[in-house]
Design a protein around this motif. Structure first.
Motif, PDB file in Angstrom:
ATOM      1  N   UNK A  50       0.834  -1.207   0.000  1.00 50.16           N
ATOM      2  CA  UNK A  50       0.000   0.000   0.000  1.00 50.16           C
ATOM      3  C   UNK A  50       0.864   1.251   0.000  1.00 50.16           C
ATOM      4  N   UNK A  51       0.381   2.292  -0.677  1.00 45.47           N
ATOM      5  CA  UNK A  51       1.102   3.549  -0.729  1.00 45.47           C
ATOM      6  C   UNK A  51       1.091   4.256   0.616  1.00 45.47           C
ATOM      7  N   UNK A  52       1.908   5.299   0.750  1.00 49.92           N
ATOM      8  CA  UNK A  52       1.981   6.036   2.017  1.00 49.92           C
ATOM      9  C   UNK A  52       0.672   6.739   2.321  1.00 49.92           C
ATOM     10  N   UNK A  56      -4.846   8.274  -2.334  1.00 50.48           N
ATOM     11  CA  UNK A  56      -6.169   7.635  -2.442  1.00 50.48           C
ATOM     12  C   UNK A  56      -6.138   6.191  -1.960  1.00 50.48           C
ATOM     13  N   UNK A  57      -7.213   5.720  -1.344  1.00 46.86           N
ATOM     14  CA  UNK A  57      -7.287   4.311  -0.934  1.00 46.86           C
ATOM     15  C   UNK A  57      -7.039   3.408  -2.135  1.00 46.86           C
ATOM     16  N   UNK A  58      -6.279   2.363  -1.921  1.00 48.84           N
ATOM     17  CA  UNK A  58      -5.986   1.448  -3.011  1.00 48.84           C
ATOM     18  C   UNK A  58      -4.710   1.771  -3.760  1.00 48.84           C
ATOM     19  N   UNK A  59      -4.029   2.870  -3.385  1.00 45.86           N
ATOM     20  CA  UNK A  59      -2.748   3.196  -4.019  1.00 45.86           C
ATOM     21  C   UNK A  59      -1.730   2.091  -3.732  1.00 45.86           C
ATOM     22  N   UNK A  60      -0.949   1.750  -4.751  1.00 45.77           N
ATOM     23  CA  UNK A  60       0.028   0.665  -4.632  1.00 45.77           C
ATOM     24  C   UNK A  60       1.417   1.204  -4.967  1.00 45.77           C
ATOM     25  N   UNK A  63       8.212  -1.539  -6.921  1.00 51.06           N
ATOM     26  CA  UNK A  63       9.644  -1.288  -6.726  1.00 51.06           C
ATOM     27  C   UNK A  63      10.103  -0.004  -7.401  1.00 51.06           C
ATOM     28  N   UNK A  64       9.478   0.355  -8.540  1.00 49.80           N
ATOM     29  CA  UNK A  64       9.953   1.533  -9.275  1.00 49.80           C
ATOM     30  C   UNK A  64       8.814   2.444  -9.712  1.00 49.80           C
ATOM     31  N   UNK A  65       7.643   2.299  -9.131  1.00 46.79           N
ATOM     32  CA  UNK A  65       6.522   3.152  -9.540  1.00 46.79           C
ATOM     33  C   UNK A  65       5.453   3.168  -8.464  1.00 46.79           C
ATOM     34  N   UNK A  66       4.560   4.136  -8.620  1.00 50.54           N
ATOM     35  CA  UNK A  66       3.385   4.219  -7.750  1.00 50.54           C
ATOM     36  C   UNK A  66       2.151   4.128  -8.649  1.00 50.54           C
ATOM     37  N   UNK A  67       1.206   3.282  -8.265  1.00 50.36           N
ATOM     38  CA  UNK A  67      -0.040   3.116  -9.004  1.00 50.36           C
ATOM     39  C   UNK A  67      -1.165   3.794  -8.223  1.00 50.36           C
TER      40      UNK A  67
END
Length: 391
Positions: A50-52, A56-60, A63-67
């Motif tokens: 999960x992103x920091x 937005x909820x569901x952010x991933x 290793x080299x990107x953010x979705x």
């Protein structure tokens, strides 16, 4: 083909870098993003997390990107794509599904959407779109270059202008590292003796041989000894373990071309005007690639990419697998290299290359032949990307 010494598939971060790189803008390769390594199962992609907080909820985070999760309405041109053209590429990717895709791939095998609308609906019902950004900054823009599969006239035997051999790997390639340089292969009796009898075919232009080596594979339209014509594929089978040096960079350093003008058409033109210096240019790159011959049962399919499945012209891309796992459907928003008209379509991440590094970075597989070479050789466009993943 990592069009690296890349699977198909192959090869720039810039026109000068691909003219100096590979698996890219067919100006020149600076590395071997265009020649494929021997096929091996793709390495497992690092698990996403999960992103920091604050995103937005569901952010991933990969290793080299953010979705970043988005709605389908964010994908420009989504409703106008001929999405059914991507279905066969999707099914090919399902032959070696990415983690988390097995269930949907099993379902897809028994699904046949009737048309473009039905194909879009199939994906929209099952997948979630994510905008791809860099990890260290909210920047959705990146770079797309192009690669292609060369189509070269050849002869099974040396005759007339057809004197430049394409070789199978020498028997002692694994025992002697590094192997002979390109110049030594052309001039030393010992190197020539080691390659005697290893000729697959002969081409008429040494630059055609170089393009095949840079792209990592290609098609040969061969004249057989009995006069028959057939088309086969030559695929990457190894290299001489010498460093890769870009002939485009050499021409720039010689003040024969500039970084803005270095492209394959410009290099070919220089070679025509300077025939006595062609070997000097070629020998500036000590690396040589060896091939194996393969049949071409399906002329519509490209060489195998890093995912291990055949690439589909204009529906397969090379990516940084740390950013986008192999087999992932990707929505592209970019422009055509010659007309600058919008190029927005569904593609599959099925290849990689050493020049293809970063979150929003792709190399677009144009397919075989002269038109594909022209498109790939001039492609260096701004890019936005969206990944589609199972809900």
């Amino acid at each position: 083909m990592q069009r690296a010494y890349r699977t198909l598939r192959a090869a720039l971060a810039t026109c000068a870098a691909a003219v100096l790189a590979a698996c890219s803008t067919t100006p020149l390769p600076d590395d071997e993003a265009a020649a494929p390594p021997p096929l091996t199962p793709p390495a497992a992609t690092a698990p996403s997390v999960p992103g920091p907080p604050g995103l937005p909820p569901g952010t991933i985070d990969r290793a080299a990107s953010r979705w970043i999760p988005v709605t389908w309405a964010e994908l420009p041109g989504w409703d106008a794509d001929r999405a059914a053209e991507a279905w066969s590429a999707f099914l090919r990717g399902c032959e070696r599904p990415a983690p988390g895709w097995s269930r949907l791939c099993a379902e897809a095998v028994f699904s046949t959407p009737a048309d473009d609308h039905g194909t879009r609906q199939w994906f929209m019902q099952r997948l979630q779109p994510y905008r791809i950004e860099a990890l260290d900054r909210p920047d959705p823009e990146g770079l797309i270059t192009g690669y292609f599969e060369p189509l070269v006239e050849a002869s099974r035997l040396p005759r007339g202008a057809f004197k430049v051999p394409l070789h199978r790997a020498p028997a002692d390639l694994q025992q002697r590292k590094p192997w002979f340089t390109r110049q030594q292969i052309d001039t030393l009796p010992a190197a020539q003796a080691a390659l005697k009898g290893r000729e697959i075919a002969y081409v008429a232009d040494p630059l055609d041989a170089l393009v095949l080596q840079i792209q990592g594979s290609g098609r040969l339209r061969i004249t057989e000894p009995d006069g028959r014509l057939q088309t086969v594929r030559v695929a990457f089978a190894g290299h001489n373990d010498q460093p890769y040096k870009s002939v485009g960079r050499w021409l720039i350093e010689q003040r024969e071309l500039t970084a803005d003008t270095a492209s394959w058409p410009a290099i070919r033109d220089w070679a025509r005007r300077n025939p006595r210096r062609v070997n000097e240019m070629l020998w500036s790159n000590p690396r040589t690639v060896f091939f194996r011959e393969e049949p071409l049962p399906d002329p519509t399919a490209g060489p195998r990419g890093a995912q291990g499945v055949p690439l589909t012209p204009e529906r397969s891309i090379a990516v940084d697998p740390r950013s986008v796992p192999y087999g992932t459907p990707v929505w592209l928003d970019t422009t055509e290299p010659l007309s600058n008209t919008p190029l927005r379509r569904l593609v599959l991440a099925q290849d990689t290359g050493t020049a293809i590094v970063g979150a929003v970075r792709a190399d677009y597989f144009w397919g075989p032949g002269e038109i594909a070479e022209q498109q790939a050789g001039r492609m260096k466009q701004r890019l936005r990307m969206w990944a589609l993943a199972p809900k």
